[in-house]
Each structure stands twice: as C-alpha cells, then as structure tokens.
Design a protein around this motif. Structure first.
Motif, PDB file in Angstrom:
ATOM      1  N   GLN A  81       0.856  -1.180   0.000  1.00  0.00           N
ATOM      2  CA  GLN A  81       0.000   0.000   0.000  1.00  0.00           C
ATOM      3  C   GLN A  81       0.892   1.229   0.000  1.00  0.00           C
ATOM      4  O   GLN A  81       1.510   1.563   1.005  1.00  0.00           O
ATOM      5  CB  GLN A  81      -0.930   0.015   1.215  1.00  0.00           C
ATOM      6  CG  GLN A  81      -1.894   1.172   1.183  1.00  0.00           C
ATOM      7  CD  GLN A  81      -2.923   1.097   2.300  1.00  0.00           C
ATOM      8  OE1 GLN A  81      -2.829   0.295   3.216  1.00  0.00           O
ATOM      9  NE2 GLN A  81      -3.911   1.953   2.225  1.00  0.00           N
ATOM     10  N   SER A  82       0.987   1.864  -1.163  1.00  0.00           N
ATOM     11  CA  SER A  82       1.790   3.086  -1.267  1.00  0.00           C
ATOM     12  C   SER A  82       0.967   4.283  -0.805  1.00  0.00           C
ATOM     13  O   SER A  82      -0.259   4.287  -0.922  1.00  0.00           O
ATOM     14  CB  SER A  82       2.244   3.302  -2.710  1.00  0.00           C
ATOM     15  OG  SER A  82       3.198   2.337  -3.066  1.00  0.00           O
ATOM     16  N   ASP A  83       1.658   5.272  -0.299  1.00  0.00           N
ATOM     17  CA  ASP A  83       1.010   6.497   0.162  1.00  0.00           C
ATOM     18  C   ASP A  83       0.487   7.275  -1.042  1.00  0.00           C
ATOM     19  O   ASP A  83       1.270   7.775  -1.856  1.00  0.00           O
ATOM     20  CB  ASP A  83       2.010   7.331   0.954  1.00  0.00           C
ATOM     21  CG  ASP A  83       1.441   8.636   1.466  1.00  0.00           C
ATOM     22  OD1 ASP A  83       0.216   8.882   1.294  1.00  0.00           O
ATOM     23  OD2 ASP A  83       2.216   9.421   2.043  1.00  0.00           O
ATOM     24  N   GLU A  84      -0.830   7.357  -1.148  1.00  0.00           N
ATOM     25  CA  GLU A  84      -1.457   8.036  -2.292  1.00  0.00           C
ATOM     26  C   GLU A  84      -1.110   9.519  -2.361  1.00  0.00           C
ATOM     27  O   GLU A  84      -1.193  10.130  -3.421  1.00  0.00           O
ATOM     28  CB  GLU A  84      -2.978   7.890  -2.221  1.00  0.00           C
ATOM     29  CG  GLU A  84      -3.460   6.469  -2.354  1.00  0.00           C
ATOM     30  CD  GLU A  84      -4.961   6.359  -2.160  1.00  0.00           C
ATOM     31  OE1 GLU A  84      -5.689   7.236  -2.661  1.00  0.00           O
ATOM     32  OE2 GLU A  84      -5.388   5.397  -1.502  1.00  0.00           O
ATOM     33  N   SER A  85      -0.712  10.089  -1.245  1.00  0.00           N
ATOM     34  CA  SER A  85      -0.418  11.528  -1.236  1.00  0.00           C
ATOM     35  C   SER A  85       1.055  11.824  -1.516  1.00  0.00           C
ATOM     36  O   SER A  85       1.445  12.995  -1.542  1.00  0.00           O
ATOM     37  CB  SER A  85      -0.826  12.130   0.108  1.00  0.00           C
ATOM     38  OG  SER A  85      -0.028  11.595   1.146  1.00  0.00           O
ATOM     39  N   VAL A  89       3.601   9.224  -6.335  1.00  0.00           N
ATOM     40  CA  VAL A  89       2.313   8.678  -6.761  1.00  0.00           C
ATOM     41  C   VAL A  89       1.509   9.739  -7.500  1.00  0.00           C
ATOM     42  O   VAL A  89       0.942   9.480  -8.560  1.00  0.00           O
ATOM     43  CB  VAL A  89       1.523   8.107  -5.558  1.00  0.00           C
ATOM     44  CG1 VAL A  89       0.121   7.697  -5.954  1.00  0.00           C
ATOM     45  CG2 VAL A  89       2.269   6.920  -4.939  1.00  0.00           C
ATOM     46  N   ARG A  90       1.470  10.960  -6.945  1.00  0.00           N
ATOM     47  CA  ARG A  90       0.723  12.041  -7.614  1.00  0.00           C
ATOM     48  C   ARG A  90       1.289  12.340  -8.999  1.00  0.00           C
ATOM     49  O   ARG A  90       0.564  12.459  -9.981  1.00  0.00           O
ATOM     50  CB  ARG A  90       0.724  13.300  -6.749  1.00  0.00           C
ATOM     51  CG  ARG A  90      -0.297  13.275  -5.631  1.00  0.00           C
ATOM     52  CD  ARG A  90      -0.590  14.675  -5.076  1.00  0.00           C
ATOM     53  NE  ARG A  90       0.567  15.551  -4.991  1.00  0.00           N
ATOM     54  CZ  ARG A  90       1.332  15.693  -3.915  1.00  0.00           C
ATOM     55  NH1 ARG A  90       1.057  15.034  -2.825  1.00  0.00           N
ATOM     56  NH2 ARG A  90       2.360  16.512  -3.926  1.00  0.00           N
ATOM     57  N   CYS A  93       0.476   9.524 -11.476  1.00  0.00           N
ATOM     58  CA  CYS A  93      -0.924   9.587 -11.911  1.00  0.00           C
ATOM     59  C   CYS A  93      -1.148  10.718 -12.915  1.00  0.00           C
ATOM     60  O   CYS A  93      -1.900  10.557 -13.876  1.00  0.00           O
ATOM     61  CB  CYS A  93      -1.851   9.731 -10.704  1.00  0.00           C
ATOM     62  SG  CYS A  93      -1.936   8.229  -9.699  1.00  0.00           S
ATOM     63  N   GLU A 100      -6.639   9.034  -9.489  1.00  0.00           N
ATOM     64  CA  GLU A 100      -6.033   8.438  -8.304  1.00  0.00           C
ATOM     65  C   GLU A 100      -5.690   6.991  -8.612  1.00  0.00           C
ATOM     66  O   GLU A 100      -6.300   6.378  -9.486  1.00  0.00           O
ATOM     67  CB  GLU A 100      -7.004   8.494  -7.126  1.00  0.00           C
ATOM     68  CG  GLU A 100      -7.298   9.880  -6.629  1.00  0.00           C
ATOM     69  CD  GLU A 100      -8.224   9.869  -5.424  1.00  0.00           C
ATOM     70  OE1 GLU A 100      -8.477   8.794  -4.852  1.00  0.00           O
ATOM     71  OE2 GLU A 100      -8.692  10.949  -5.052  1.00  0.00           O
ATOM     72  N   PRO A 101      -4.753   6.439  -7.867  1.00  0.00           N
ATOM     73  CA  PRO A 101      -4.444   5.023  -8.084  1.00  0.00           C
ATOM     74  C   PRO A 101      -5.623   4.149  -7.675  1.00  0.00           C
ATOM     75  O   PRO A 101      -6.426   4.530  -6.824  1.00  0.00           O
ATOM     76  CB  PRO A 101      -3.228   4.768  -7.197  1.00  0.00           C
ATOM     77  CG  PRO A 101      -3.192   5.882  -6.225  1.00  0.00           C
ATOM     78  CD  PRO A 101      -3.928   7.033  -6.837  1.00  0.00           C
ATOM     79  N   GLU A 102      -5.728   3.004  -8.300  1.00  0.00           N
ATOM     80  CA  GLU A 102      -6.778   2.041  -7.956  1.00  0.00           C
ATOM     81  C   GLU A 102      -6.134   0.840  -7.286  1.00  0.00           C
ATOM     82  O   GLU A 102      -4.988   0.491  -7.586  1.00  0.00           O
ATOM     83  CB  GLU A 102      -7.502   1.577  -9.221  1.00  0.00           C
ATOM     84  CG  GLU A 102      -8.275   2.666  -9.919  1.00  0.00           C
ATOM     85  CD  GLU A 102      -8.961   2.135 -11.178  1.00  0.00           C
ATOM     86  OE1 GLU A 102      -9.143   0.914 -11.322  1.00  0.00           O
ATOM     87  OE2 GLU A 102      -9.299   2.967 -12.029  1.00  0.00           O
ATOM     88  N   ILE A 121       4.230   1.546  -7.532  1.00  0.00           N
ATOM     89  CA  ILE A 121       2.981   1.540  -8.286  1.00  0.00           C
ATOM     90  C   ILE A 121       3.033   0.361  -9.246  1.00  0.00           C
ATOM     91  O   ILE A 121       4.052   0.146  -9.913  1.00  0.00           O
ATOM     92  CB  ILE A 121       2.796   2.849  -9.084  1.00  0.00           C
ATOM     93  CG1 ILE A 121       2.613   4.008  -8.127  1.00  0.00           C
ATOM     94  CG2 ILE A 121       1.607   2.733 -10.031  1.00  0.00           C
ATOM     95  CD1 ILE A 121       2.492   5.350  -8.803  1.00  0.00           C
TER      96      ILE A 121
END
Length: 159
Positions: A81-85, A89-90, A93, A100-102, A121
């Motif tokens: 589980q990567s940090d979406e913030s 990741v940003r 995307c 946002e990632p799924e 990712i």
C-alpha cells in the motif's frame, strides 16, 4: 480469517487451490495435503492467521488423538500500500492521466521493493483477469498504449 474490510481492497480472501493425497482409488488415504492461497490486507499479521489454524488443529486433535497437522509457509508476501499523497504517486498519476491510483487484488513483486522504503505503483498493459490462464495474452493495442504511457512517465521523471 477475522479482518476489517479494507476501503480499497475489500475483504481478506482464502481459497483452497490444490488438494492431494492417497495412493490408489481403492485405498483409504493416510494423509492429505491442502494448499491454501490467503490474500491478506494491510494491517493483518500473518502470525495471527497461523495461530488461528493451530487452534483449529488443536481442537481436531482433542476430538481425534491420531489427528496430525502441520503448517508450511510456501510464500509469504506482505500487502502493498503506497502512500497516495506522496509526490511520486501524484506525479505518476498525472503522467498517465488518471485521477487516483486504484487498488488491485493480486500479488506482484512490488511488496519486496516497498520493503526498501520506496513508493511502488503496479502499472502495465494487459487485463488482470487473463493472468495465469491457459490462453493468457496482452492485446497489441494495449502494448502500444503502454508504450505511450511509458514515454510520458520517463519524460516526467527524467526531465
């Protein structure tokens, strides 16, 4: 296996994927081997799951003293589980034009890389529902689309 539902991944899953035992059709088997595939969620402790099985085996042993069972871990992989913030990741995307990632419910080598402390990712062409099937394939159009995405990703991170 007790676990709270994860907001992206849903529930922990377990499936019996192979069963083997016996020597011949007309002989009662003296042993059986069952291989389970358990897909855990972030925050679940593999040791707790093993302890749960050991408790079940102990109950069965109390009912039948001849019962024997042992657990052998063939492969244990932590959830990813990567940090979406995170900036990575940003930026990723943005490079592939997705909001946002799924979440995906399959295993990759990504967990091993994440253990190094880097965001990971999972991205690439193909349809997950076709993986590990006799007729597994990736459509040429999906590969061509991936090439364009990879170009954008490279330009985003290397320029």
């Amino acid at each position: 296996i007790p676990a709270e539902t994860h907001k992206l991944l849903g529930n922990c899953s377990m499936s019996v994927n192979t069963i083997s035992g016996g020597e011949a059709v007309n002989v009662i088997p003296d042993r059986c081997r069952i291989c389970l595939d358990i897909r855990t969620l972030p925050g679940q402790d593999h040791r707790d799951i093993i302890k749960g099985f050991e408790e079940i085996f102990a109950k069965l042993k109390r009912k039948n003293p001849e019962f024997k069972a042992k657990i052998k871990i063939i492969r244990a992989v932590d959830t990813l589980q990567s940090d979406e913030s995170s900036d990575f990741v940003r930026d990723f995307c943005l490079a592939v034009n997705t909001g946002e990632p799924e979440a995906v419910g399959f295993c990759t080598d990504g967990s091993y890389f994440a253990s190094l402390g880097v965001p990971v990712i999972i991205f690439g062409p193909g349809k997950p529902e076709l993986c590990h099937k006799p007729d597994e394939y990736i459509a040429i159009a999906d590969v061509e689309k991936a090439v364009e995405y990879y170009k954008k990703i490279i330009l985003k991170f290397l320029t």
